[in-house]
Design a protein around this motif. Sequence first.
Motif, PDB file in Angstrom:
ATOM      1  N   LEU A 214       1.286 -11.475   4.069  1.00 34.09           N
ATOM      2  CA  LEU A 214      -0.018 -11.123   3.508  1.00 34.09           C
ATOM      3  C   LEU A 214      -0.208  -9.607   3.574  1.00 34.09           C
ATOM      4  CD1 LEU A 214      -2.960 -11.795   2.586  1.00 34.09           C
ATOM      5  CD2 LEU A 214      -3.524 -12.099   4.999  1.00 34.09           C
ATOM      6  N   VAL A 215      -0.447  -9.000   2.422  1.00 34.13           N
ATOM      7  CA  VAL A 215      -0.757  -7.569   2.360  1.00 34.13           C
ATOM      8  C   VAL A 215      -2.266  -7.440   2.173  1.00 34.13           C
ATOM      9  CG1 VAL A 215      -0.421  -5.447   1.038  1.00 34.13           C
ATOM     10  CG2 VAL A 215       1.498  -7.033   1.368  1.00 34.13           C
ATOM     11  N   GLY A 216      -2.922  -6.755   3.130  1.00 29.99           N
ATOM     12  CA  GLY A 216      -4.376  -6.624   3.063  1.00 29.99           C
ATOM     13  C   GLY A 216      -4.832  -5.696   1.946  1.00 29.99           C
ATOM     14  N   ALA A 217      -6.102  -5.792   1.611  1.00 24.96           N
ATOM     15  CA  ALA A 217      -6.680  -5.016   0.506  1.00 24.96           C
ATOM     16  C   ALA A 217      -6.543  -3.513   0.736  1.00 24.96           C
ATOM     17  CB  ALA A 217      -8.156  -5.373   0.351  1.00 24.96           C
ATOM     18  N   GLY A 218      -6.233  -2.793  -0.313  1.00 27.50           N
ATOM     19  CA  GLY A 218      -6.197  -1.333  -0.248  1.00 27.50           C
ATOM     20  C   GLY A 218      -5.009  -0.773   0.508  1.00 27.50           C
ATOM     21  N   SER A 219      -3.947  -1.529   0.632  1.00 29.06           N
ATOM     22  CA  SER A 219      -2.775  -1.061   1.378  1.00 29.06           C
ATOM     23  C   SER A 219      -1.801  -0.311   0.464  1.00 29.06           C
ATOM     24  CB  SER A 219      -2.042  -2.257   1.999  1.00 29.06           C
ATOM     25  OG  SER A 219      -2.895  -2.922   2.918  1.00 29.06           O
ATOM     26  N   VAL A 220      -1.076   0.635   1.068  1.00 26.39           N
ATOM     27  CA  VAL A 220       0.046   1.286   0.392  1.00 26.39           C
ATOM     28  C   VAL A 220       1.280   0.930   1.210  1.00 26.39           C
ATOM     29  CG1 VAL A 220       1.061   3.477  -0.320  1.00 26.39           C
ATOM     30  CG2 VAL A 220      -1.422   3.146  -0.465  1.00 26.39           C
ATOM     31  N   VAL A 221       2.141   0.100   0.643  1.00 22.77           N
ATOM     32  CA  VAL A 221       3.237  -0.495   1.407  1.00 22.77           C
ATOM     33  C   VAL A 221       4.520   0.260   1.111  1.00 22.77           C
ATOM     34  CG1 VAL A 221       4.458  -2.633   1.950  1.00 22.77           C
ATOM     35  CG2 VAL A 221       2.057  -2.722   1.196  1.00 22.77           C
ATOM     36  N   ASN A 222       5.046   0.975   2.113  1.00 23.09           N
ATOM     37  CA  ASN A 222       6.225   1.817   1.891  1.00 23.09           C
ATOM     38  C   ASN A 222       7.476   1.329   2.631  1.00 23.09           C
ATOM     39  OD1 ASN A 222       5.563   2.486   4.465  1.00 23.09           O
ATOM     40  ND2 ASN A 222       5.214   4.677   4.077  1.00 23.09           N
TER      41      ASN A 222
END
Lengths: 280, 280, 280
Positions: A214-222
């Motif tokens: 689960l990627v939470g709202a407003g994330s920048v996943v690098n």
Amino acid sequence: MGSICWGCLGVNKHTVFGEGDMKNFEGIHPTALIGDGVMLGRNVTVGPHTVIYDNVYIGDDSVIGAHVILGEPCADFYGADANYSNRILEIGSGARIRSGSVLYAGSSFGDGLETGHRVTIREGTRAGKNFRVGTLSDIQGHCHIGDYVRLHSNVHVGHKSRIGNFVWIFPYVVLTNDPHPPSEFQVGVNIEDFAVIATMSVILPGVSIGKDALVGAGSVVNRNVEAESVVVGNPAKKVATVRDIKSKKDGGSVYPWRYHFDRGMPWQGIGYDAWVQKNA
Amino acid sequence: MGSICWGCLGVNKHTVFGEGDMKNFEGIHPTALIGDGVMLGRNVTVGPHTVIYDNVYIGDDSVIGAHVILGEPCADFYGADANYSNRILEIGSGARIRSGSVLYAGSSFGDGLETGHRVTIREGTRAGKNFRVGTLSDIQGHCHIGDYVRLHSNVHVGHKSRIGNFVWIFPYVVLTNDPHPPSEFQVGVNIEDFAVIATMSVILPGVSIGKDALVGAGSVVNRNVEAESVVVGNPAKKVATVRDIKSKKDGGSVYPWRYHFDRGMPWQGIGYDAWVQKNA
Amino acid sequence: MGSICWGCLGVNKHTVFGEGDMKNFEGIHPTALIGDGVMLGRNVTVGPHTVIYDNVYIGDDSVIGAHVILGEPCADFYGADANYSNRILEIGSGARIRSGSVLYAGSSFGDGLETGHRVTIREGTRAGKNFRVGTLSDIQGHCHIGDYVRLHSNVHVGHKSRIGNFVWIFPYVVLTNDPHPPSEFQVGVNIEDFAVIATMSVILPGVSIGKDALVGAGSVVNRNVEAESVVVGNPAKKVATVRDIKSKKDGGSVYPWRYHFDRGMPWQGIGYDAWVQKNA
């Protein structure tokens, strides 16, 4: 330009309505424009002012809305000669394509495709069955999308994205592909089965999102996200596993979601495990 | 499908133009398609290629642009029989609906509705007077919107949102509703009067934004914001009160904005306090 | 309303097709609607259901897609009398405007304009040559855009933005202009030549992005960025210079990008320095 230029899309002359027929008509609206080599299944409705270019195939029991464009020619059409043949666009049965959507030539979709309004899907998209894609979403093409994938409104899917089965992506998420833009080097993202990406998140090029993550709202996943992990923030960091999350309604478990949600899913009414056993 | 399928939308036969009439014509363009039970007020203009489905009511002095769809059937239309009756869509007087917008059946709007291009507004939306909603905004329906609300371009309003009066929301803001997506549990956000939400912010499910509060650009708001507070960041934190903010132009106060800005507001030219007194 | 109301846009009576002509026709589709004072260059194609209002000029060898609107009247049209004259919209030669785009009256574009689908460009936009703007992008008008600018999908350009030459802006970027919204005080952003702004970034009012600078994905930029700087985060901070960045493919330099990328650029095939010398 190639031979499928707009001039060949005459107002459909094969449809004649009497007053009574019109009232209960399901078919091709007289203002729709249909190219050559178009194959429509049984019981297909095509809305007003819709344009279907050459070589589009649509399965049975499909509803194409108003102001839709199917088989939009790819870029190489514009420099081509009159022998140019539009690529095939295949849409399975039971499709519902809402108004203003544009689907390019050169893609294929399994049964049960459903789009919101003004969706854009470019060439080289291969999507499985029961794909739903919301209003304004923009799929750049050259990507693979599994079965039962749900893209909400305004999701941007870059070239070379790979999306598994039963993936949910929420509004204003961007799947990128160029690690140092502008360049000719593209590495798509990879989203594994049952993963969920909440609104306004960016997945950076080449990143993998693991199964059930689960990627939470407003994330920048690098960086890659492990299976069942919860990540949030800019840059995104792991804060929990999905099994730690409790319902704000009743305090119970909510993830992996496939054990708690079934609307529109093939295990609707019987539960995920029973469905898996049935198909074993 | 129900009885309002596209076939019953014949090219309008009731409008005949002479050359001279056309030059100064305000009315229904001959390429517009009008369903049954549509009621148009005096001095209503309907643009080319626009589709108005059954049971749409539009008030006097309204301008509907080109390629618009009004009364788009809800999802239950597709499984219905021929007795299906399209829900009523009510639009007040003085509306201006720009090209490519889609307004579903089953919503109502007060006088003075103004939309940008390709706005989508789904069923169950109840909006007050002088609602303005910008290009590409996407209102998911089942929400309440007060008077004089301003949504700029590309704002996403989730189900169950409650937006007060005189609220401003800027581009790419998302109002969410599902605390653990995907689920069947939705808690909408609540935006109180005079609040301002700057661009690219996300308001998480169930969060309230207080009266006169200001959410800075790019914020992710995961808890309630008190009246007159300024919050920024991901996650958003309180950094000031709105009365602390000084104009970058002249160093004066700028918030609460209702004492410093009046364009298009009912207190235009007289000031907020005088308007309140006049209406007391 | 002014004299260019939709009624004067009759179905084009000047185009007659025989069956054979239609097959290879490049020209105005019979369902397109053309206003007064429209000047089309040689070899211009206009797609079905497209509306061209008064006083639009289009250069040679241009392709206008389906469902396009050119010369959309500005807001002052609605209150005007019958003597209202639509502002001129000038589009250079070799344009390719894809379906569903809306270009307002009162803007000008150099040769080689290319748009995606459903782009909106309002009045007062002045763009140079070879401007490409992606699907769903929304240019609010009253802005200057240089040569060879590339806006990807869904970029929002606020009033008073100034964009130099060879600038790249990626999806869901917002260029703002109001330091304390809502107000009447607008200060646009300034993007200098060769700068790159990655996806989902916000540039706050009045901020300058220097030559060759790079703004990382998901940044909120609240102060000026120096030439060749790399900034990331919310709020954005300098983390490197562009010359520090190495290719993820081969470890080599990738910025300034003009020495490593040439597709669609005037130095294609000869290199940036040779092109500069050739033009010296």
